[in-house]
Design a protein around this motif. Structure first.
Motif, PDB file in Angstrom:
ATOM      1  N   GLY A  18      32.357  21.301  72.737  1.00  0.00           N
ATOM      2  CA  GLY A  18      33.340  21.405  73.808  1.00  0.00           C
ATOM      3  C   GLY A  18      32.765  20.999  75.156  1.00  0.00           C
ATOM      4  O   GLY A  18      31.711  20.376  75.253  1.00  0.00           O
ATOM      5  N   LEU A  19      33.497  21.387  76.191  1.00  0.00           N
ATOM      6  CA  LEU A  19      33.111  21.076  77.563  1.00  0.00           C
ATOM      7  C   LEU A  19      32.498  22.329  78.188  1.00  0.00           C
ATOM      8  O   LEU A  19      33.122  23.392  78.191  1.00  0.00           O
ATOM      9  CB  LEU A  19      34.362  20.646  78.338  1.00  0.00           C
ATOM     10  CG  LEU A  19      34.180  19.794  79.579  1.00  0.00           C
ATOM     11  CD1 LEU A  19      33.362  18.544  79.307  1.00  0.00           C
ATOM     12  CD2 LEU A  19      35.530  19.412  80.147  1.00  0.00           C
ATOM     13  N   VAL A  20      31.270  22.200  78.698  1.00  0.00           N
ATOM     14  CA  VAL A  20      30.553  23.338  79.257  1.00  0.00           C
ATOM     15  C   VAL A  20      29.966  22.948  80.610  1.00  0.00           C
ATOM     16  O   VAL A  20      29.227  21.966  80.709  1.00  0.00           O
ATOM     17  CB  VAL A  20      29.412  23.822  78.323  1.00  0.00           C
ATOM     18  CG1 VAL A  20      28.725  25.050  78.901  1.00  0.00           C
ATOM     19  CG2 VAL A  20      29.935  24.099  76.920  1.00  0.00           C
ATOM     20  N   LEU A  21      30.308  23.703  81.638  1.00  0.00           N
ATOM     21  CA  LEU A  21      29.735  23.521  82.972  1.00  0.00           C
ATOM     22  C   LEU A  21      28.655  24.573  83.158  1.00  0.00           C
ATOM     23  O   LEU A  21      28.940  25.774  83.110  1.00  0.00           O
ATOM     24  CB  LEU A  21      30.822  23.666  84.042  1.00  0.00           C
ATOM     25  CG  LEU A  21      30.374  23.434  85.483  1.00  0.00           C
ATOM     26  CD1 LEU A  21      29.941  21.981  85.700  1.00  0.00           C
ATOM     27  CD2 LEU A  21      31.487  23.800  86.453  1.00  0.00           C
ATOM     28  N   VAL A  22      27.418  24.121  83.321  1.00  0.00           N
ATOM     29  CA  VAL A  22      26.285  25.040  83.440  1.00  0.00           C
ATOM     30  C   VAL A  22      25.833  25.106  84.896  1.00  0.00           C
ATOM     31  O   VAL A  22      25.565  24.073  85.516  1.00  0.00           O
ATOM     32  CB  VAL A  22      25.107  24.592  82.546  1.00  0.00           C
ATOM     33  CG1 VAL A  22      23.931  25.558  82.694  1.00  0.00           C
ATOM     34  CG2 VAL A  22      25.542  24.492  81.093  1.00  0.00           C
ATOM     35  N   ASP A  23      25.761  26.326  85.411  1.00  0.00           N
ATOM     36  CA  ASP A  23      25.290  26.587  86.771  1.00  0.00           C
ATOM     37  C   ASP A  23      23.852  27.084  86.689  1.00  0.00           C
ATOM     38  O   ASP A  23      23.600  28.174  86.186  1.00  0.00           O
ATOM     39  CB  ASP A  23      26.193  27.651  87.418  1.00  0.00           C
ATOM     40  CG  ASP A  23      25.706  28.114  88.778  1.00  0.00           C
ATOM     41  OD1 ASP A  23      24.961  27.370  89.445  1.00  0.00           O
ATOM     42  OD2 ASP A  23      26.087  29.236  89.190  1.00  0.00           O
ATOM     43  N   PHE A  24      22.912  26.252  87.131  1.00  0.00           N
ATOM     44  CA  PHE A  24      21.511  26.672  87.224  1.00  0.00           C
ATOM     45  C   PHE A  24      21.352  27.328  88.592  1.00  0.00           C
ATOM     46  O   PHE A  24      21.591  26.684  89.620  1.00  0.00           O
ATOM     47  CB  PHE A  24      20.569  25.469  87.085  1.00  0.00           C
ATOM     48  CG  PHE A  24      20.547  24.896  85.698  1.00  0.00           C
ATOM     49  CD1 PHE A  24      19.657  25.380  84.749  1.00  0.00           C
ATOM     50  CD2 PHE A  24      21.420  23.876  85.335  1.00  0.00           C
ATOM     51  CE1 PHE A  24      19.631  24.843  83.459  1.00  0.00           C
ATOM     52  CE2 PHE A  24      21.397  23.342  84.062  1.00  0.00           C
ATOM     53  CZ  PHE A  24      20.509  23.833  83.117  1.00  0.00           C
ATOM     54  N   GLU A  41      36.829  31.003  90.616  1.00  0.00           N
ATOM     55  CA  GLU A  41      38.158  30.429  90.816  1.00  0.00           C
ATOM     56  C   GLU A  41      38.408  29.300  89.808  1.00  0.00           C
ATOM     57  O   GLU A  41      39.504  29.184  89.251  1.00  0.00           O
ATOM     58  CB  GLU A  41      38.296  29.922  92.253  1.00  0.00           C
ATOM     59  CG  GLU A  41      39.724  29.672  92.662  1.00  0.00           C
ATOM     60  CD  GLU A  41      39.872  29.398  94.153  1.00  0.00           C
ATOM     61  OE1 GLU A  41      40.903  28.806  94.504  1.00  0.00           O
ATOM     62  OE2 GLU A  41      38.982  29.767  94.948  1.00  0.00           O
ATOM     63  N   LEU A  42      37.408  28.479  89.578  1.00  0.00           N
ATOM     64  CA  LEU A  42      37.520  27.407  88.597  1.00  0.00           C
ATOM     65  C   LEU A  42      37.790  27.981  87.208  1.00  0.00           C
ATOM     66  O   LEU A  42      38.647  27.485  86.471  1.00  0.00           O
ATOM     67  CB  LEU A  42      36.242  26.563  88.579  1.00  0.00           C
ATOM     68  CG  LEU A  42      36.222  25.375  87.623  1.00  0.00           C
ATOM     69  CD1 LEU A  42      37.246  24.325  88.059  1.00  0.00           C
ATOM     70  CD2 LEU A  42      34.835  24.764  87.568  1.00  0.00           C
ATOM     71  N   SER A  43      37.087  29.039  86.875  1.00  0.00           N
ATOM     72  CA  SER A  43      37.286  29.701  85.589  1.00  0.00           C
ATOM     73  C   SER A  43      38.719  30.206  85.461  1.00  0.00           C
ATOM     74  O   SER A  43      39.337  30.090  84.401  1.00  0.00           O
ATOM     75  CB  SER A  43      36.299  30.860  85.433  1.00  0.00           C
ATOM     76  OG  SER A  43      36.524  31.541  84.218  1.00  0.00           O
ATOM     77  N   GLY A  44      39.255  30.726  86.554  1.00  0.00           N
ATOM     78  CA  GLY A  44      40.623  31.223  86.539  1.00  0.00           C
ATOM     79  C   GLY A  44      41.655  30.118  86.403  1.00  0.00           C
ATOM     80  O   GLY A  44      42.697  30.296  85.776  1.00  0.00           O
ATOM     81  N   GLY A  47      39.770  27.646  83.032  1.00  0.00           N
ATOM     82  CA  GLY A  47      38.779  28.254  82.140  1.00  0.00           C
ATOM     83  C   GLY A  47      39.064  28.107  80.668  1.00  0.00           C
ATOM     84  O   GLY A  47      38.169  28.239  79.842  1.00  0.00           O
ATOM     85  N   ASP A  48      40.327  27.799  80.317  1.00  0.00           N
ATOM     86  CA  ASP A  48      40.638  27.595  78.906  1.00  0.00           C
ATOM     87  C   ASP A  48      40.160  26.229  78.420  1.00  0.00           C
ATOM     88  O   ASP A  48      39.998  26.004  77.228  1.00  0.00           O
ATOM     89  CB  ASP A  48      42.135  27.763  78.656  1.00  0.00           C
ATOM     90  CG  ASP A  48      42.985  26.861  79.534  1.00  0.00           C
ATOM     91  OD1 ASP A  48      42.538  26.478  80.628  1.00  0.00           O
ATOM     92  OD2 ASP A  48      44.113  26.545  79.125  1.00  0.00           O
ATOM     93  N   ALA A  49      39.918  25.309  79.351  1.00  0.00           N
ATOM     94  CA  ALA A  49      39.492  23.952  78.999  1.00  0.00           C
ATOM     95  C   ALA A  49      37.980  23.770  79.055  1.00  0.00           C
ATOM     96  O   ALA A  49      37.456  22.815  78.502  1.00  0.00           O
ATOM     97  CB  ALA A  49      40.150  22.948  79.941  1.00  0.00           C
ATOM     98  N   VAL A  50      37.292  24.673  79.735  1.00  0.00           N
ATOM     99  CA  VAL A  50      35.852  24.535  79.935  1.00  0.00           C
ATOM    100  C   VAL A  50      35.186  25.906  79.866  1.00  0.00           C
ATOM    101  O   VAL A  50      35.757  26.900  80.309  1.00  0.00           O
ATOM    102  CB  VAL A  50      35.535  23.848  81.295  1.00  0.00           C
ATOM    103  CG1 VAL A  50      36.010  24.676  82.458  1.00  0.00           C
ATOM    104  CG2 VAL A  50      34.062  23.514  81.436  1.00  0.00           C
ATOM    105  N   HIS A 103      36.735  14.705  82.094  1.00  0.00           N
ATOM    106  CA  HIS A 103      36.024  14.697  80.807  1.00  0.00           C
ATOM    107  C   HIS A 103      36.785  15.400  79.699  1.00  0.00           C
ATOM    108  O   HIS A 103      36.261  15.577  78.605  1.00  0.00           O
ATOM    109  CB  HIS A 103      34.629  15.313  80.978  1.00  0.00           C
ATOM    110  CG  HIS A 103      33.713  14.461  81.787  1.00  0.00           C
ATOM    111  ND1 HIS A 103      33.062  13.356  81.270  1.00  0.00           N
ATOM    112  CD2 HIS A 103      33.366  14.498  83.090  1.00  0.00           C
ATOM    113  CE1 HIS A 103      32.352  12.786  82.203  1.00  0.00           C
ATOM    114  NE2 HIS A 103      32.526  13.451  83.334  1.00  0.00           N
ATOM    115  N   LEU A 104      38.013  15.787  79.981  1.00  0.00           N
ATOM    116  CA  LEU A 104      38.814  16.453  78.929  1.00  0.00           C
ATOM    117  C   LEU A 104      39.321  15.448  77.908  1.00  0.00           C
ATOM    118  O   LEU A 104      39.516  14.300  78.178  1.00  0.00           O
ATOM    119  CB  LEU A 104      39.990  17.209  79.553  1.00  0.00           C
ATOM    120  CG  LEU A 104      39.627  18.449  80.336  1.00  0.00           C
ATOM    121  CD1 LEU A 104      40.863  19.055  80.974  1.00  0.00           C
ATOM    122  CD2 LEU A 104      38.930  19.482  79.455  1.00  0.00           C
TER     123      LEU A 104
END
Length: 104
Positions: A18-24, A41-44, A47-50, A103-104
């Motif tokens: 899937g699509l994963v946004l990683v925050d280091f 906010e992005l997750s809200g 968040g169902d797409a990533v 990227h979806l």
């Protein structure tokens, strides 16, 4: 979907599908504290797409080293295990939303 904390041991399994946004990030990092509510906010909003994952670079140096993280916050977008984009520093919500949707 909630934001998940990921360790070195879990990293590869987390980004492989899937699509994963990683925050280091790190707890002592001022800009990391600024971007945290933007990621919430992005997750809200999408968040169902990533999946949004946070990697504390102090506790998980292996993952940070593997991807050449030199400054934080650094966000990396993975699609099915492939590193497809990198964003260094604080980014506005609209930019991150557009990046994920591209990227979806």
């Amino acid at each position: 979907m909630a934001i998940v904390n990921v360790s070195d041991a879990e990293f590869q399994n987390t980004v492989r599908e899937g699509l994963v946004l990683v925050d280091f990030w790190a707890p002592w990092c001022g800009p990391c504290k600024i971007i945290a509510p933007i990621l919430e906010e992005l997750s809200g909003s999408i968040g169902d797409a990533v999946t949004i994952a946070k990697v504390n670079v102090d506790d998980n140096p292996e993952s940070a080293g593997r991807y050449g993280i030199m400054s934080i916050p650094t966000l990396k977008l993975f699609k099915d295990g492939v590193d497809v984009a990198t964003y260094v520093g604080v980014r506005p919500l609209a930019e991150l939303e557009a990046a994920v949707k591209a990227h979806l």
